[in-house]
Design an enzyme around this catalytic site. Structure first.
Site, PDB file in Angstrom:
ATOM      1  N   CYS A 122       0.938  -1.056  -0.160  1.00  0.00           N
ATOM      2  CA  CYS A 122       0.145   0.021  -0.007  1.00  0.00           C
ATOM      3  C   CYS A 122       0.809   1.243   0.012  1.00  0.00           C
ATOM      4  O   CYS A 122       0.881   2.300  -0.782  1.00  0.00           O
ATOM      5  CB  CYS A 122      -1.069   0.001   1.210  1.00  0.00           C
ATOM      6  SG  CYS A 122      -1.946   1.482   1.179  1.00  0.00           S
ATOM      7  N   CYS A 219      -6.337  -3.096   7.317  1.00  0.00           N
ATOM      8  CA  CYS A 219      -7.740  -2.610   7.228  1.00  0.00           C
ATOM      9  C   CYS A 219      -8.657  -3.158   6.583  1.00  0.00           C
ATOM     10  O   CYS A 219      -9.869  -3.139   6.850  1.00  0.00           O
ATOM     11  CB  CYS A 219      -7.474  -1.115   6.374  1.00  0.00           C
ATOM     12  SG  CYS A 219      -6.967  -1.276   4.598  1.00  0.00           S
TER      13      CYS A 219
END
Length: 386
Positions: A122, A219
């Site tokens: 990410c 997440c």
């Protein structure tokens, strides 16, 4: 930069030879306390601050999950912090990019028997690539984040160093930061002695997130249930198979390779065999979980690919050297020898064997006797063990 009297203007806290008011900085605001403090502190110092928050995955699902990053409540919190400190704030929908660049690879890596680290991807493929480009388009001089890591200006350009607080250090997750990105990035929290200092600053600035808990899970993986996410992304992925020993003898059945990780001992369902057995290897092609004694987990030779080198010059020409390496985010750096085997590949020989070295994890390089991060790469299939 020189003023009319010929005196050299001192650098501001972000390293630019001009007043803070003439320095534009984009702050990547996740909605947590760390990035909120960065935005508030820089605004208080007089910088031209713009806050940007990324929505990375399904907003509706995120609303039901507390402690998530980059969705739901966190976006709302980032917006409220921006309003509190009086800065422009933008929310960018990066759902498609995040799914294509991070989530899809995460699923495929797990299905291939690896143990991926999506937070690194990410940073590499979304936050420090796409968001950084957005910061440039906003005419920013730099982009600041709430990561706990330090950036120093060295003789050959910006250097990456471990955070002052070893308990908060995030260098393992930022090894793939390129030199070009590092030149543009700033990490204002890296020099703080503790997280308590960050929370104290948040309270000082009157931020609503001062006591907000840190997010613990990946997440898009609620409650850390990786297998459930993989099954949703790749229906039929949890196909049963055999649990075998190192000689290929069948010891039992399993409910899908995706439910197991290297080094796992509990939950194998093959008790009563004497000495404890551990998952030594996963073979998704044959749908086998290979188990063995703890000694079989010990690894000294670690093959590494996709090396990002921050040590200066070409990596292939770096030569064999003694370094420190971290092969898990939760383990301290340990002595090793680094041997480049190509432009972006290497062999790392650990001074002492480590257990549970798993393909898909990162192997991060540190300069011996220093806090400097020299880069790192991704652990591939273990070719030898001794």
């Amino acid at each position: 930069m020189h003023d009319p009297r010929g005196a050299t203007r001192p650098l501001n806290s972000l390293g630019f030879a001009r007043p803070p008011a003439e320095t534009r900085v984009v702050v990547a605001m996740s909605g947590g306390v760390d990035s909120s403090v960065v935005a508030a502190q820089l605004k208080a110092e007089g910088y031209d601050v713009i806050g940007v928050t990324l929505q990375l995955y399904d907003h509706g699902a995120a609303l039901k999950k507390k402690g998530a990053c980059c969705a739901g409540q966190d976006i709302h919190d980032a917006r409220r912090v921006a309003e509190r400190i009086g800065i422009p704030h933008y929310v960018l929908d990066y759902e498609n990019r995040f799914r294509e660049s991070v989530i899809e690879e995460f699923a495929d890596a797990y299905l291939a028997g690896a143990t991926p680290v999506p937070c690194i991807r990410c940073n590499e493929r979304v936050k420090f690539r796409d968001l950084l480009q957005t910061a440039r388009e906003l005419d920013a001089d730099c982009m600041a984040t709430g990561h706990y890591i330090r950036r120093f200006d060295g003789s050959e350009g910006a250097e990456l160093h471990m955070a002052a607080d070893p308990d908060r250090d995030q260098s393992y997750f930022l090894f793939s930061t390129t030199q070009e990105q590092l030149d543009f990035l700033r990490f204002p929290l890296g020099g703080l002695a503790s997280k308590a200092q960050t929370r104290a600053l948040a309270a000082e600035h009157g931020l609503i997130v001062a006591d907000k808990p840190d997010s613990q899970d990946i997440c898009f993986v609620p409650e850390g249930n990786y297998a459930a996410v993989i099954e949703k992304l790749r229906p039929g992925a949890a196909e049963p198979g055999d649990i075998v020993d190192l000689d290929g003898n069948m010891l039992g059945r399993h409910r899908g390779v995706i439910h197991y990780t290297i080094g796992q001992r509990r939950g194998l369902g093959i008790g009563g065999l004497g000495d404890p057995l551990y998952v030594v290897r996963l073979d998704p092609d044959s749908r086998q979980v290979i188990v063995g004694p703890r000694a079989a987990l010990a690894t000294r030779i670690v093959p590494v690919a996709e090396v990002n080198w921050l040590g200066g010059g070409d990596f292939a020409d770096a030569g064999e050297r003694e370094i420190m390496v971290r092969i898990r985010s939760t383990r301290p750096p340990a002595p090793a020898i680094l041997r480049p085997t190509g432009p972006t590949t290497a062999e790392v020989e650990l001074a002492a064997a480590e257990e549970g070295v798993s393909p898909g994890q990162a192997c991060v390089f540190y300069e011996a006797g220093s806090t400097r991060v020299l880069g790192g790469g991704w652990i591939t299939i273990r070719e030898s063990r001794r």
